[in-house]
Design an enzyme around this catalytic site. Structure first.
Site, PDB file in Angstrom:
ATOM      1  N   GLY A  81     -13.613  36.615 -23.050  1.00 17.78           N
ATOM      2  CA  GLY A  81     -13.493  37.564 -24.150  1.00 17.78           C
ATOM      3  C   GLY A  81     -13.180  38.945 -23.645  1.00 17.78           C
ATOM      4  N   GLY A  84     -10.576  39.180 -20.858  1.00 14.89           N
ATOM      5  CA  GLY A  84     -10.776  38.617 -19.531  1.00 14.89           C
ATOM      6  C   GLY A  84     -11.717  37.436 -19.509  1.00 14.89           C
ATOM      7  N   ASP A 194     -18.221  49.981 -26.721  1.00 12.20           N
ATOM      8  CA  ASP A 194     -18.165  48.554 -27.059  1.00 12.20           C
ATOM      9  C   ASP A 194     -19.556  47.919 -27.011  1.00 12.20           C
ATOM     10  OD1 ASP A 194     -16.846  46.280 -27.876  1.00 12.20           O
ATOM     11  OD2 ASP A 194     -16.167  45.705 -25.866  1.00 12.20           O
TER      12      ASP A 194
END
EC number: 2.7.12.2
Length: 401
Positions: A81, A84, A194
């Site tokens: 994900g 990568g 993130d």
């Protein structure tokens, strides 16, 4: 386009990790680096165990030397994900087990070299709440980012086994995420960008660490065109393309906590039937004690999820519907009656749609839920090892419920 950051601290030259040739280091330089590192560790608010673990990691890291593709033996795949694949690998020269993230990018050599240079700031990120970094290199069309291996994996993987994560465990998760975000912001002027369950890693020693934060602006730009997600942890202001800050990370943390607490991505919110199946009893909605709506709602985007004894057959929410929901509908919240009022209020403060009104890191660190969680003795390592059937290396404290 995201603004480029510049490292604010001098780079720690512990070891050469750019695959463009090793740089010689003298014994005197190594000693100077250790003294410099010792000073940086003293600036952090670490307990004795955290300090020893961090020093042990950095001592191991100093022996690694230059990282090369031929020196790695693949053991297994840990996950995929975010552009990568992450593998568990043995670094043969040192014997260390590492997590190696491989990102395939069709990019020019100048861009590739810039990404590798920007990733070097990760050498400076030494905190008990940040996954350790061994180095980065380029080989055969792939950027490799080599990190500390966390044997408990990520919290989205833990959730699959646990079904729901208890509040006292989430208290410890909240503390670690807040401290990790504060460290990145205060010491390096870095936003995470993130925060989500798959970027919160845990291990059998009870450590909780952030990974995959936005340290390389060039890497973020290079991966932007390849990212296709089925869920979004982005804040409303970020989805609308307006200015965003660490307040956006706080939204993402709040959304992640709701997901981990109720057992599934919380948009659209679960209805009464789903909550009853999850918690084993009727669950009320809000302070007025009204039952949750029983009207059927679309299920979250992605694969069908298990509800009770069968699979969820409701139509999936499309990604554009999801993004529209985040921007225009009320934010998710924890159901009443199954969580403490402190935890509910903490999450609500994280999920205020206006970033100017949303709680900041300082306010959240002083919130009653965090203060209570800091004072609780919770055997996070024991709970994790029982949940994942791992061998526990640490001494348990109190059994988590």
């Amino acid at each position: 386009m995201l603004a480029r950051r510049k490292p604010v601290l001098p780079a720690l030259t512990i070891n050469p990790t750019i695959a463009e040739g090793p740089s010689p280091t003298s014994e005197g330089a190594s000693e100077a680096n250790l003294v410099d590192l010792q000073k940086k560790l003293e600036e952090l608010d670490l307990d004795e165990q955290q300090r020893k673990r961090l020093e042990a990691f950095l001592t191991q890291k100093a022996k690694v030397g230059e990282l090369k593709d031929d020196d790695f033996e693949r053991i297994s795949e840990l996950g995929a994900g975010n552009g990568g694949v992450v593998t568990k690998a043995r670094h043969r020269p040192s014997g260390l087990i590492m997590a190696r993230k491989l990102i395939h990018l069709e990019i020019k050599p100048a861009v590739r070299n810039q990404i590798i240079r920007e990733l070097q700031v990760l050498h400076e990120c030494n905190s008990p709440y940040i996954v350790g970094f061994y180095g980065a290199f380029y080989s055969d069309g792939e950027i490799s980012i080599c990190m500390e291996h966390m044997d408990g994996g990520s919290l989205d993987q833990v959730l699959k086994e646990a079904k729901r994560i208890p509040e006292d465990i989430l208290g410890k998760v909240s503390i670690a995420v807040l401290r990790g975000l504060a460290y990145l912001r205060e010491k390096h002027q870095i936003m995470h960008r993130d925060v989500k369950p798959s970027n919160i890693l845990v291990n059998s020693r009870g450590e909780i660490k952030l990974c995959d934060f936005g340290v390389s602006g060039q890497l973020i730009d290079s991966m932007a065109n390849s990212f296709v997600g089925t869920r979004s942890y982005m804040s409303p202001e970020r989805l609308q393309g307006t200015h965003y800050s660490v307040q956006s990370d706080i939204w993402s943390m709040g959304l992640s906590l709701v997901e981990l607490a109720i057992g599934r991505y919380p948009i659209p919110p679960p209805d009464a039937k789903e909550l009853e199946a999850s918690f084993g009893r009727p669950v009320v909605d809000g302070a007025d004690g009204e039952p949750h709506s029983v009207s059927p709602r679309p299920r979250p985007p992605g694969r069908p999820i298990s509800v009770g004894h069968g699979m969820d057959s409701r139509p999936a929410m499309a990604i554009f519907e999801l993004l529209d929901y985040i921007v225009n509908e009320p934010p998710p919240k924890l159901p009443s009656g199954v969580f403490s009022s402190d935890f509910q209020e903490f999450v609500n403060k994280c999920l205020i749609k206006n970033p100017a009104e949303r709680a900041d890191l300082k306010l959240l660190m002083n919130h009653a839920f965090i203060k209570r969680s800091e004072g609780e003795e919770v055997d996070f390592a024991g709970w994790l090892c029982r949940t994942l059937r791992l061998k526990q290396p640490s001494t348990p404290t109190r059994t988590a419920v």
